[in-house]
Design an enzyme around this catalytic site. Sequence first.
Site, PDB file in Angstrom:
ATOM      1  N   ASP A 153       7.339  26.277 -33.970  1.00 42.44           N
ATOM      2  CA  ASP A 153       6.508  27.248 -33.260  1.00 42.44           C
ATOM      3  C   ASP A 153       7.305  28.431 -32.741  1.00 42.44           C
ATOM      4  O   ASP A 153       6.938  29.576 -32.934  1.00 42.44           O
ATOM      5  CB  ASP A 153       5.723  26.566 -32.119  1.00 42.44           C
ATOM      6  CG  ASP A 153       6.596  25.739 -31.180  1.00 42.44           C
ATOM      7  OD1 ASP A 153       7.827  25.660 -31.374  1.00 42.44           O
ATOM      8  OD2 ASP A 153       6.044  25.148 -30.232  1.00 42.44           O
ATOM      9  N   ASP A 203      13.635  29.632 -29.027  1.00 41.19           N
ATOM     10  CA  ASP A 203      13.932  30.045 -27.658  1.00 41.19           C
ATOM     11  C   ASP A 203      15.466  30.059 -27.521  1.00 41.19           C
ATOM     12  O   ASP A 203      16.105  31.004 -27.943  1.00 41.19           O
ATOM     13  CB  ASP A 203      13.237  29.057 -26.718  1.00 41.19           C
ATOM     14  CG  ASP A 203      13.294  29.457 -25.260  1.00 41.19           C
ATOM     15  OD1 ASP A 203      13.232  30.657 -24.970  1.00 41.19           O
ATOM     16  OD2 ASP A 203      13.412  28.565 -24.402  1.00 41.19           O
ATOM     17  N   PHE A 253       7.052  33.228 -21.083  1.00 37.65           N
ATOM     18  CA  PHE A 253       6.566  31.914 -21.502  1.00 37.65           C
ATOM     19  C   PHE A 253       5.166  32.078 -22.071  1.00 37.65           C
ATOM     20  O   PHE A 253       4.281  32.617 -21.430  1.00 37.65           O
ATOM     21  CB  PHE A 253       6.567  30.916 -20.340  1.00 37.65           C
ATOM     22  CG  PHE A 253       6.486  29.505 -20.850  1.00 37.65           C
ATOM     23  CD1 PHE A 253       7.634  28.830 -21.232  1.00 37.65           C
ATOM     24  CD2 PHE A 253       5.256  28.879 -21.000  1.00 37.65           C
ATOM     25  CE1 PHE A 253       7.559  27.539 -21.749  1.00 37.65           C
ATOM     26  CE2 PHE A 253       5.171  27.586 -21.516  1.00 37.65           C
ATOM     27  CZ  PHE A 253       6.329  26.918 -21.881  1.00 37.65           C
ATOM     28  N   ASP A 281       2.278  24.963 -25.923  1.00 32.33           N
ATOM     29  CA  ASP A 281       1.756  24.330 -24.718  1.00 32.33           C
ATOM     30  C   ASP A 281       2.573  24.637 -23.478  1.00 32.33           C
ATOM     31  O   ASP A 281       3.729  25.062 -23.546  1.00 32.33           O
ATOM     32  CB  ASP A 281       1.750  22.810 -24.898  1.00 32.33           C
ATOM     33  CG  ASP A 281       3.177  22.243 -24.819  1.00 32.33           C
ATOM     34  OD1 ASP A 281       4.055  22.735 -25.545  1.00 32.33           O
ATOM     35  OD2 ASP A 281       3.409  21.326 -24.004  1.00 32.33           O
TER      36      ASP A 281
HETATM   37  P1  IMP Z   1      14.698  25.865 -28.091  1.00 29.59           P
HETATM   38  O1  IMP Z   1      15.323  24.573 -28.505  1.00 29.59           O
HETATM   39  O2  IMP Z   1      15.194  26.321 -26.745  1.00 29.59           O
HETATM   40  O3  IMP Z   1      14.785  26.956 -29.128  1.00 29.59           O
HETATM   41  O4  IMP Z   1      13.181  25.616 -27.793  1.00 29.59           O
HETATM   42  C1  IMP Z   1      12.456  24.876 -28.593  1.00 29.59           C
HETATM   43  C2  IMP Z   1      11.164  24.377 -28.006  1.00 29.59           C
HETATM   44  O5  IMP Z   1      10.919  24.744 -26.630  1.00 29.59           O
HETATM   45  C3  IMP Z   1      10.051  25.001 -28.784  1.00 29.59           C
HETATM   46  O6  IMP Z   1       9.826  24.326 -30.006  1.00 29.59           O
HETATM   47  C4  IMP Z   1       8.906  24.852 -27.812  1.00 29.59           C
HETATM   48  O7  IMP Z   1       8.356  23.558 -27.918  1.00 29.59           O
HETATM   49  C5  IMP Z   1       9.546  25.010 -26.450  1.00 29.59           C
HETATM   50  N1  IMP Z   1       9.350  26.391 -25.962  1.00 29.59           N
HETATM   51  C6  IMP Z   1      10.275  27.343 -25.791  1.00 29.59           C
HETATM   52  N2  IMP Z   1       9.729  28.479 -25.322  1.00 29.59           N
HETATM   53  C7  IMP Z   1       8.408  28.238 -25.187  1.00 29.59           C
HETATM   54  C8  IMP Z   1       7.286  29.033 -24.739  1.00 29.59           C
HETATM   55  O8  IMP Z   1       7.385  30.214 -24.380  1.00 29.59           O
HETATM   56  N3  IMP Z   1       6.083  28.408 -24.746  1.00 29.59           N
HETATM   57  C9  IMP Z   1       5.916  27.114 -25.154  1.00 29.59           C
HETATM   58  N4  IMP Z   1       6.924  26.348 -25.582  1.00 29.59           N
HETATM   59  C10 IMP Z   1       8.169  26.899 -25.586  1.00 29.59           C
HETATM   60 MG    MG Z   2       8.090  22.516 -29.913  1.00 30.00          MG
END
Ligand code: IMP
Ligand code: MG
Length: 176
Positions: free
Chosen positions: A97, A100, A149, A156
């Site tokens: 999705d 981040d 966010f 979600d």
């Molecule tokens: P990362 O490992 O920090 O890149 O983040 C991965 C996961 O964090 C994503 O697959 C989402 O499930 C969740 N995530 C990060 N940012 C958001 C956001 O703005 N809204 C919802 N879920 C988020």
């Molecule tokens: Mg996710």
Amino acid sequence: MYKMSEKPLITATQIAERLDTLAQEIKAFHPEIILSVLTGSYIFTADLSRRLSSPDLQIKFIKASSYGCSTKSSGKLEVSGLEGIDICGKRVLVIDDILDTGCTMESLAKILNGMGASLIKTCVLLNKESRRTVDFHADFVGFEIENEFVVGYGLDYANNYRTFPDIWTLRDENGK
Ligand code: IMP
Ligand code: MG
């Protein structure tokens, strides 16, 4: 308490239009199997995969739960659902999705790289470039967004808001 922005950040119409062009970009790579990362990418995967429609394109779902960066000793990514999935010699498209910090996709890519695929490409609907803590870039990105966010269209907050067709920004009660 969080509240939703007054207007969607990205509307369902904008998403649909972008998915049309994104699918064209991806088609040039001829993926043979999609690995979709649950749960956040379930709507994105459904909509994108229909635009890629090809008789021999397979689809599998995996679950990734991140507990921080793999680069930190305490950090760990738990991946389930990979058992029994054979990507050996295949062209793989990983769909998530949102990027981040990048920790989830970076760790997942490391695991998948050891599974003998002929080529692995990654696709995310949203990219928050300013939040990146690891050196990871997706091959295909739907939209670049600011450090906000977001929820809806599968994304979600505490398992809520996923079923909204548009993407909304969540702000705390002070508007931040
Ligand atoms: P990362 O490992 O920090 O890149 O983040 C991965 C996961 O964090 C994503 O697959 C989402 O499930 C969740 N995530 C990060 N940012 C958001 C956001 O703005 N809204 C919802 N879920 C988020
Ligand atoms: Mg996710």
